[in-house]
Structure formats: structure tokens, C-alpha cells
Design a protein around this motif. Structure first.
Motif, PDB file in Angstrom:
ATOM      1  N   UNK A 177       0.824  -1.211   0.000  1.00 20.33           N
ATOM      2  CA  UNK A 177       0.000   0.000   0.000  1.00 20.33           C
ATOM      3  C   UNK A 177       0.855   1.257   0.000  1.00 20.33           C
ATOM      4  N   UNK A 178       1.993   1.227   0.678  1.00 23.51           N
ATOM      5  CA  UNK A 178       2.882   2.383   0.699  1.00 23.51           C
ATOM      6  C   UNK A 178       3.590   2.550  -0.648  1.00 23.51           C
ATOM      7  N   UNK A 179       4.181   1.456  -1.163  1.00 23.18           N
ATOM      8  CA  UNK A 179       4.932   1.529  -2.425  1.00 23.18           C
ATOM      9  C   UNK A 179       4.009   1.908  -3.585  1.00 23.18           C
ATOM     10  N   UNK A 180       2.781   1.404  -3.583  1.00 23.56           N
ATOM     11  CA  UNK A 180       1.835   1.714  -4.663  1.00 23.56           C
ATOM     12  C   UNK A 180       1.188   3.083  -4.476  1.00 23.56           C
ATOM     13  N   UNK A 181       1.489   3.714  -3.342  1.00 21.88           N
ATOM     14  CA  UNK A 181       1.000   5.052  -3.004  1.00 21.88           C
ATOM     15  C   UNK A 181      -0.522   5.124  -2.822  1.00 21.88           C
ATOM     16  N   UNK A 183       3.110   3.206   8.381  1.00 23.24           N
ATOM     17  CA  UNK A 183       2.495   3.159   9.713  1.00 23.24           C
ATOM     18  C   UNK A 183       0.994   3.390   9.616  1.00 23.24           C
ATOM     19  N   UNK A 184       0.562   4.241   8.707  1.00 24.43           N
ATOM     20  CA  UNK A 184      -0.866   4.468   8.497  1.00 24.43           C
ATOM     21  C   UNK A 184      -1.515   3.220   7.897  1.00 24.43           C
ATOM     22  N   UNK A 185      -0.817   2.546   6.988  1.00 24.18           N
ATOM     23  CA  UNK A 185      -1.333   1.300   6.405  1.00 24.18           C
ATOM     24  C   UNK A 185      -1.503   0.235   7.489  1.00 24.18           C
ATOM     25  N   UNK A 186      -0.553   0.172   8.435  1.00 25.87           N
ATOM     26  CA  UNK A 186      -0.665  -0.783   9.542  1.00 25.87           C
ATOM     27  C   UNK A 186      -1.877  -0.462  10.406  1.00 25.87           C
ATOM     28  N   UNK A 187      -2.108   0.819  10.643  1.00 25.77           N
ATOM     29  CA  UNK A 187      -3.245   1.246  11.461  1.00 25.77           C
ATOM     30  C   UNK A 187      -4.569   0.886  10.789  1.00 25.77           C
ATOM     31  N   UNK A 188      -4.670   1.119   9.487  1.00 24.69           N
ATOM     32  CA  UNK A 188      -5.884   0.789   8.731  1.00 24.69           C
ATOM     33  C   UNK A 188      -6.130  -0.725   8.790  1.00 24.69           C
ATOM     34  N   UNK A 199      -7.515  -2.007  12.111  1.00 25.20           N
ATOM     35  CA  UNK A 199      -8.933  -1.685  12.316  1.00 25.20           C
ATOM     36  C   UNK A 199      -9.843  -2.578  11.468  1.00 25.20           C
ATOM     37  N   UNK A 200      -9.267  -3.514  10.729  1.00 29.14           N
ATOM     38  CA  UNK A 200     -10.063  -4.445   9.933  1.00 29.14           C
ATOM     39  C   UNK A 200     -10.632  -3.845   8.667  1.00 29.14           C
ATOM     40  N   UNK A 201     -10.008  -2.807   8.140  1.00 27.75           N
ATOM     41  CA  UNK A 201     -10.527  -2.121   6.950  1.00 27.75           C
ATOM     42  C   UNK A 201      -9.929  -2.613   5.641  1.00 27.75           C
ATOM     43  N   UNK A 234     -11.338 -11.726   0.140  1.00 28.51           N
ATOM     44  CA  UNK A 234     -12.459 -12.059   1.005  1.00 28.51           C
ATOM     45  C   UNK A 234     -12.106 -12.284   2.466  1.00 28.51           C
ATOM     46  N   UNK A 235     -10.820 -12.206   2.825  1.00 29.48           N
ATOM     47  CA  UNK A 235     -10.397 -12.417   4.210  1.00 29.48           C
ATOM     48  C   UNK A 235      -9.848 -11.115   4.795  1.00 29.48           C
ATOM     49  N   UNK A 236     -10.257 -10.788   6.015  1.00 26.48           N
ATOM     50  CA  UNK A 236      -9.742  -9.587   6.676  1.00 26.48           C
ATOM     51  C   UNK A 236      -8.237  -9.749   6.853  1.00 26.48           C
ATOM     52  N   UNK A 237      -7.482  -8.716   6.470  1.00 32.93           N
ATOM     53  CA  UNK A 237      -6.024  -8.785   6.476  1.00 32.93           C
ATOM     54  C   UNK A 237      -5.416  -8.078   7.675  1.00 32.93           C
ATOM     55  N   UNK A 238      -4.279  -8.597   8.119  1.00 34.91           N
ATOM     56  CA  UNK A 238      -3.454  -7.927   9.109  1.00 34.91           C
ATOM     57  C   UNK A 238      -2.336  -7.222   8.345  1.00 34.91           C
ATOM     58  N   UNK A 239      -1.605  -6.330   9.019  1.00 37.04           N
ATOM     59  CA  UNK A 239      -0.534  -5.575   8.359  1.00 37.04           C
ATOM     60  C   UNK A 239       0.527  -6.489   7.755  1.00 37.04           C
ATOM     61  N   UNK A 240       0.735  -7.661   8.357  1.00 38.72           N
ATOM     62  CA  UNK A 240       1.755  -8.584   7.872  1.00 38.72           C
ATOM     63  C   UNK A 240       1.254  -9.592   6.854  1.00 38.72           C
TER      64      UNK A 240
END
Length: 89
Positions: free
Chosen positions: A7-11, A17-22, A25-27, A32-38
Motif C-alpha cells: 500500500x505504501x509503495x503503490x502510493x 504506519x498508516x497502512x498498519x493502522x488501517x 482496524x479491519x478495513x 475475502x479475508x480480513x487482512x493484518x498488516x503482515x
């Protein structure tokens, strides 16, 4: 590649850090599966991201560890962009 880095590299999101926060929050949903930052993304994966009252769905086209601003949009194809009612959450 991790979703937060993609998400950061693709802008799509300015800071990792904002991508991790999003993600926390399950956004973010990958195939079809809720993703974690990793969570890992691969070419062809479908990602849905909720930004406030807007939901964006895209398909991963390329994975690159770094890219120029003008080439970043080529990392994904926008499939759908929809607005969500405020009381739908």
C-alpha cells in the motif's frame, strides 16, 4: 510482499504506519479475508480497502519493492470504487 508495504509503495496510502493502522482496524480485505498488516499479497489478489465512507476494490498487477511516483499506479488495477452510507458501519 506484506500488504502494508504494498500500500505504501503503490502510493494508495502515504505511510506504512498508516497502512498498519488501517489494517489493525479491519478495513483491509484480501480475497475475502480480513487482512493484518503482515498479510502477504501476490499478483492477482483482490484487495478491498475502506477509507471512511469510500470503499476501493483493486487487483494486484505487479509487486515491486520501490517504484517511481508515475509508475506506482501500474502496480494495481482499480476494479470498483463505491461510497458507503454513514450508518452502514
Amino acid at each position: 510482499m506484506r500488504i502494508d508495504k504494498f500500500l505504501k509503495v503503490s502510493r494508495l496510502i502515504k505511510r506504512r504506519t498508516l497502512a498498519k493502522e488501517v489494517a489493525s482496524k479491519g478495513r483491509i480485505v484480501i480475497n475475502g479475508n480480513v487482512a493484518k498488516a503482515g498479510s502477504n499479497v501476490d499478483i492477482g489478489d483482490e484487495i478491498a480497502i475502506r477509507f471512511g465512507q469510500k470503499k476501493v476494490t483493486l487487483r494486484v498487477e505487479r509487486l515491486e519493492s520501490a517504484t517511481k511516483k508515475e509508475d506506482a499506479e501500474g502496480m494495481y488495477t482499480l476494479l470498483k470504487e463505491e461510497f458507503i452510507e454513514a450508518d452502514a458501519e
